[in-house]
Every structure is written in C-alpha cells, then in structure tokens.
Design a protein around this motif. Structure first.
Motif, PDB file in Angstrom:
ATOM      1  N   ALA A 270       0.824  -1.212   0.000  1.00 18.01           N
ATOM      2  CA  ALA A 270       0.000   0.000   0.000  1.00 18.01           C
ATOM      3  C   ALA A 270       0.854   1.257   0.000  1.00 18.01           C
ATOM      4  N   LEU A 271       1.905   1.281   0.831  1.00 16.71           N
ATOM      5  CA  LEU A 271       2.768   2.463   0.876  1.00 16.71           C
ATOM      6  C   LEU A 271       3.615   2.577  -0.392  1.00 16.71           C
ATOM      7  N   ALA A 272       3.965   1.448  -0.997  1.00 17.74           N
ATOM      8  CA  ALA A 272       4.706   1.496  -2.258  1.00 17.74           C
ATOM      9  C   ALA A 272       3.868   2.160  -3.348  1.00 17.74           C
ATOM     10  N   VAL A 273       2.587   1.802  -3.429  1.00 14.84           N
ATOM     11  CA  VAL A 273       1.702   2.399  -4.425  1.00 14.84           C
ATOM     12  C   VAL A 273       1.471   3.880  -4.126  1.00 14.84           C
ATOM     13  N   ALA A 274       1.219   4.204  -2.851  1.00 20.31           N
ATOM     14  CA  ALA A 274       0.990   5.603  -2.476  1.00 20.31           C
ATOM     15  C   ALA A 274       2.217   6.453  -2.779  1.00 20.31           C
ATOM     16  N   GLY A 275       3.393   5.932  -2.483  1.00 21.81           N
ATOM     17  CA  GLY A 275       4.622   6.673  -2.760  1.00 21.81           C
ATOM     18  C   GLY A 275       4.835   6.908  -4.237  1.00 21.81           C
ATOM     19  N   MET A 276       4.476   5.914  -5.061  1.00 23.25           N
ATOM     20  CA  MET A 276       4.616   6.068  -6.509  1.00 23.25           C
ATOM     21  C   MET A 276       3.693   7.151  -7.048  1.00 23.25           C
ATOM     22  N   GLY A 300       9.400  -1.774   7.079  1.00 28.85           N
ATOM     23  CA  GLY A 300       8.989  -2.273   5.769  1.00 28.85           C
ATOM     24  C   GLY A 300       8.314  -1.208   4.930  1.00 28.85           C
ATOM     25  N   PRO A 301       7.260  -0.566   5.430  1.00 28.90           N
ATOM     26  CA  PRO A 301       6.652   0.533   4.683  1.00 28.90           C
ATOM     27  C   PRO A 301       7.618   1.687   4.440  1.00 28.90           C
ATOM     28  N   ALA A 302       8.517   1.943   5.409  1.00 28.09           N
ATOM     29  CA  ALA A 302       9.515   3.005   5.211  1.00 28.09           C
ATOM     30  C   ALA A 302      10.423   2.668   4.040  1.00 28.09           C
ATOM     31  N   GLY A 303      10.829   1.404   3.945  1.00 29.19           N
ATOM     32  CA  GLY A 303      11.660   0.987   2.818  1.00 29.19           C
ATOM     33  C   GLY A 303      10.937   1.137   1.495  1.00 29.19           C
ATOM     34  N   ALA A 304       9.623   0.858   1.501  1.00 33.19           N
ATOM     35  CA  ALA A 304       8.842   1.031   0.279  1.00 33.19           C
ATOM     36  C   ALA A 304       8.833   2.484  -0.169  1.00 33.19           C
ATOM     37  N   LEU A 305       8.629   3.394   0.782  1.00 28.45           N
ATOM     38  CA  LEU A 305       8.631   4.821   0.447  1.00 28.45           C
ATOM     39  C   LEU A 305      10.000   5.297   0.004  1.00 28.45           C
ATOM     40  N   LEU A 306      11.033   4.689   0.531  1.00 35.03           N
ATOM     41  CA  LEU A 306      12.399   5.059   0.161  1.00 35.03           C
ATOM     42  C   LEU A 306      12.616   4.972  -1.352  1.00 35.03           C
ATOM     43  N   MET A 307      11.997   3.970  -1.981  1.00 36.65           N
ATOM     44  CA  MET A 307      12.220   3.737  -3.403  1.00 36.65           C
ATOM     45  C   MET A 307      11.108   4.268  -4.300  1.00 36.65           C
ATOM     46  N   THR A 308       9.942   4.587  -3.733  1.00 37.50           N
ATOM     47  CA  THR A 308       8.832   4.980  -4.600  1.00 37.50           C
ATOM     48  C   THR A 308       8.451   6.453  -4.528  1.00 37.50           C
ATOM     49  N   LEU A 309       8.769   7.136  -3.429  1.00 29.40           N
ATOM     50  CA  LEU A 309       8.430   8.559  -3.357  1.00 29.40           C
ATOM     51  C   LEU A 309       9.179   9.402  -4.389  1.00 29.40           C
ATOM     52  N   PRO A 310      10.496   9.218  -4.582  1.00 25.91           N
ATOM     53  CA  PRO A 310      11.211  10.160  -5.462  1.00 25.91           C
ATOM     54  C   PRO A 310      11.102   9.943  -6.966  1.00 25.91           C
ATOM     55  N   PRO A 311      11.093   8.704  -7.509  1.00 23.47           N
ATOM     56  CA  PRO A 311      11.358   8.577  -8.948  1.00 23.47           C
ATOM     57  C   PRO A 311      10.265   9.053  -9.877  1.00 23.47           C
ATOM     58  N   ILE A 312       8.989   8.777  -9.553  1.00 21.81           N
ATOM     59  CA  ILE A 312       7.888   9.188 -10.428  1.00 21.81           C
ATOM     60  C   ILE A 312       6.719   9.646  -9.560  1.00 21.81           C
ATOM     61  N   ALA A 338       7.317  -2.337  -7.684  1.00 20.22           N
ATOM     62  CA  ALA A 338       7.978  -3.604  -7.378  1.00 20.22           C
ATOM     63  C   ALA A 338       9.276  -3.381  -6.611  1.00 20.22           C
ATOM     64  N   PHE A 339      10.052  -2.380  -7.018  1.00 21.97           N
ATOM     65  CA  PHE A 339      11.285  -2.076  -6.293  1.00 21.97           C
ATOM     66  C   PHE A 339      10.977  -1.571  -4.883  1.00 21.97           C
ATOM     67  N   GLY A 340       9.876  -0.848  -4.732  1.00 20.98           N
ATOM     68  CA  GLY A 340       9.477  -0.403  -3.404  1.00 20.98           C
ATOM     69  C   GLY A 340       9.136  -1.566  -2.500  1.00 20.98           C
ATOM     70  N   VAL A 341       8.384  -2.527  -3.017  1.00 22.12           N
ATOM     71  CA  VAL A 341       8.039  -3.715  -2.229  1.00 22.12           C
ATOM     72  C   VAL A 341       9.301  -4.483  -1.865  1.00 22.12           C
ATOM     73  N   LEU A 342      10.206  -4.633  -2.832  1.00 22.00           N
ATOM     74  CA  LEU A 342      11.465  -5.328  -2.553  1.00 22.00           C
ATOM     75  C   LEU A 342      12.260  -4.616  -1.476  1.00 22.00           C
ATOM     76  N   ALA A 343      12.322  -3.291  -1.545  1.00 22.85           N
ATOM     77  CA  ALA A 343      13.060  -2.523  -0.526  1.00 22.85           C
ATOM     78  C   ALA A 343      12.436  -2.723   0.852  1.00 22.85           C
ATOM     79  N   GLY A 344      11.105  -2.736   0.920  1.00 21.40           N
ATOM     80  CA  GLY A 344      10.439  -2.948   2.201  1.00 21.40           C
ATOM     81  C   GLY A 344      10.745  -4.320   2.783  1.00 21.40           C
ATOM     82  N   LEU A 345      10.694  -5.333   1.952  1.00 21.63           N
ATOM     83  CA  LEU A 345      10.977  -6.684   2.417  1.00 21.63           C
ATOM     84  C   LEU A 345      12.432  -6.814   2.858  1.00 21.63           C
ATOM     85  N   LEU A 346      13.343  -6.190   2.126  1.00 16.32           N
ATOM     86  CA  LEU A 346      14.759  -6.248   2.509  1.00 16.32           C
ATOM     87  C   LEU A 346      15.000  -5.511   3.815  1.00 16.32           C
ATOM     88  N   ALA A 347      14.332  -4.359   4.006  1.00 18.27           N
ATOM     89  CA  ALA A 347      14.496  -3.619   5.248  1.00 18.27           C
ATOM     90  C   ALA A 347      14.071  -4.462   6.453  1.00 18.27           C
TER      91      ALA A 347
END
Length: 352
Positions: A270-276, A300-312, A338-347
């Motif tokens: 959810a946070l990955a989509v919102a950040g995108m 996990g959600p923080a990691g998702a935002l890390l990758m999805t807030l800035p690029p698009i 997808a990269f946001g979800v991956l970042a969240g899972l890795l975090a």
C-alpha cells in the motif's frame, strides 16, 4: 535507433550557451544549496520538517485548504528547479545539434541507458523538474531507455540525497537506496529499450533526419523562446492542478502514520503504491521517512517509500504522457512499485 551523420546547423555554434546554462543553473539551484545543506544534515541529523505532514502526527484531512497549503509549500521548494528544467528542456531542442542527442542516447542498446543514467547524476532534480528535460530529449529522439534512465536517475541516484539520507536516516538506508536505485535506473531503462519495435526505430531515424534539416535555417534563440513557451503552456497548468489534487488527497494516500502501520506485506504494498503516486520535492523522502519512523511506523513501509516517493509521480507521468507510449510508462510505474516492495521486504529481513 541509429544516429545520423553530423550536419551543419544553426545550433552548431550555440551549444556552449547550453553548457553554460546547465552549469550555472545547476550550481545556483542545486549544487551550492545542497553543499550547505549537507553540513546541516551532518550536524543536526535533520534537513527539515516533513512536507507531507509538517510537525503534526498525520496529514491534514482532505480539503481545498490542505491542497493549497501543500501546493504552496511544494511550489516554494521547487519553482527554481522547475524553471531551470523548462529552460534546459527547451534548450536541448533549440541550442544543441539534433544529431548530438541521438548519437549519445538514441540507440536501443544498453549504452544509451548507461549514458542517460550517468548524465542524471549532476542534475539532482525531482521527478517533475526533470520531466521537461526528458521531454526535450525525447523530442530529439533519445531512446526510451536512455530517457527513462535519465529521468529516474535524477532523483533515485541523487548524490546529495544519498548523503542527506546517510546522516539523517543512517548509512544502511543510503546503501539500500543506492544498490536498488542502480538496479531500478538501469534495469527499467534497459527494459524500456527492449519494448522498442522495429517500426518505432525506423520512424525515429526518419524523424531525426527531419530535425537535422529543420535546424539548418532560422534563429536558434527565437526557436528556444518558442519551444519554451509551448512547453510551459502545455506542462505547467496540468502540473499545478495535479499537485493541488494530490495535496488535498494526501490524507487518503497516507491515512495513518504510527505503530499501526507494521511490516505486514499489505502495508508495504500500500505504501509502495501511495509513494509512486505522490509528488515531493528533491530529498523530500528523507524527512518524511524520518518523521514516520519516529512515530513508530514499521521499517517495511519506510523501505517502500524510500524507493517509490522520489522517482515518479502522477504529475510527472502526466507531463511525459506525450513523450512515451502508455505501455512504457505503465511498465515503469509497475517496476517502481515492485522495487518499493522489494526494498520494504529487505528492510525487514535485514533488521533495519
């Protein structure tokens, strides 16, 4: 898409003006301010309040006042960079020989993707401010992959943001962003080039021949002014409207901020989509994530935002809707999530 043989044009003698504009503009708008901000980040471990919710514990309720407040705060943060982006995006088309862009970024192999990603590093622009430059590159037949790598690389691989992130959030967060950012920028750029059909490549080559012929005559400065005006009229109004709508809707995109947002996969997605979808200024993700973590949100959600807030974002996607096929922009949007979800899972897995 193959570059054509160089042809003399009215733009052949104006490229130094473009270089001077790029260096002077980036120094004033980006390099010097970020140099000073790095010392602030190192000494205070902060670069300011979250633009998403200020000093409050959650975004304001949806309203026109919330929309206007966010639009004003966002506009104050990015107006200089947006003006520079419009100037550079139009100058690419008027002051540089047409075959230069095609020679560097026009082919559909990995070389143009690598060039686009590397050229993005000194830009340090947010996704919306980089969009006019990307539109200018595409108008001069840069390949989809080269232009996508330039677009994403401006925000995701921004060296200043990585430094701020290291001092404010920790160097493990900066390392995660760098590793996944490299994969995102060059991977999605390469994928975009794989989507180019032979027919599209032939059409781009034919269009490049036309552009070279068009540049032989006319005043390049008059052409620059004309292109700048057209880009501003086309891009700025829709951009303002979408920023206002997102400002009003931020409470819906981020309805809760606190311990209730844990490391469950549903929150990460959810946070990955919102950040995108959401739009922020350069490095805006750093104080946003800092504030959310301080309120108890999961890594996990923080990691998702890390990758999805800035690029698009919705505004930047709309600004480039005429520059790429819908299929390409869809692939990029899905890839960013997808990269946001991956970042969240890795975090979560790495114990951030």
């Amino acid at each position: 898409m193959n570059a054509t043989r160089p042809t003399p044009s009215s733009a052949a003698s104006t490229w130094p003006i473009f270089v001077l504009l790029a260096i002077a503009g980036l120094f004033y708008v980006k390099w010097f301010p970020y140099y000073n901000r790095a010392f602030t980040a190192a000494s205070t471990h902060s670069i300011g309040a979250s633009i998403l919710m200020g000093k409050a514990s959650s975004p304001p309720a949806p309203s026109w006042s919330a929309a206007l407040a966010y639009a004003l705060a966002y506009g104050k943060a990015i107006w200089q960079a947006m003006l520079l982006g419009l100037l550079l995006g139009s100058a690419v088309q008027a002051l540089l020989p047409a075959h230069w862009v095609a020679r560097l970024l026009g082919k559909t192999g990995f070389g143009s993707v690598a060039a686009g990603g590397l050229l993005a590093l000194p830009g340090m622009m947010c996704t919306c401010c980089a969009a006019p430059v990307v539109a200018g590159l595409r108008a001069r037949q840069a390949s989809p992959g080269g232009a996508i790598a330039f677009w994403l690389g401006n925000s995701v691989l921004n060296p200043a943001t990585l430094v701020f992130m290291g001092f404010v959030l920790g160097w493990h967060w900066a390392g995660l962003r760098l590793v996944l950012g490299i994969a995102m920028v060059f991977g999605l750029g390469y994928l975009a080039n794989r989507l180019v059909t032979p027919t599209e490549a032939q059409a781009a080559d034919a269009r490049l021949v036309e552009l070279v012929g068009e540049q032989r005559d006319g005043n390049p400065f008059a052409r620059w002014l004309s292109i700048f005006a057209r880009m501003a009229v086309r891009l700025v109004p829709e951009y303002i409207v979408l920023v206002l709508l997102l400002g009003a809707a931020r409470a819906w995109l981020f309805p809760q901020v606190g311990p209730e947002i844990g490391n469950e996969i549903v929150w990460i997605v959810a946070l990955a989509v919102a950040g995108m979808l959401f739009v922020i200024p350069t490095a805006g993700e750093v104080p946003i994530i800092q504030a959310m973590l301080s309120l108890g949100m999961g890594v996990g959600p923080a990691g998702a935002l890390l990758m999805t807030l800035p690029p698009i974002s919705v505004p930047s996607l709309a600004m480039l809707a005429r520059s790429f096929r819908p299929r390409v922009l869809t692939v990029v949007a899905v890839g960013v999530v997808a990269f946001g979800v991956l970042a969240g899972l890795l975090a979560v897995a790495l114990g951030f």
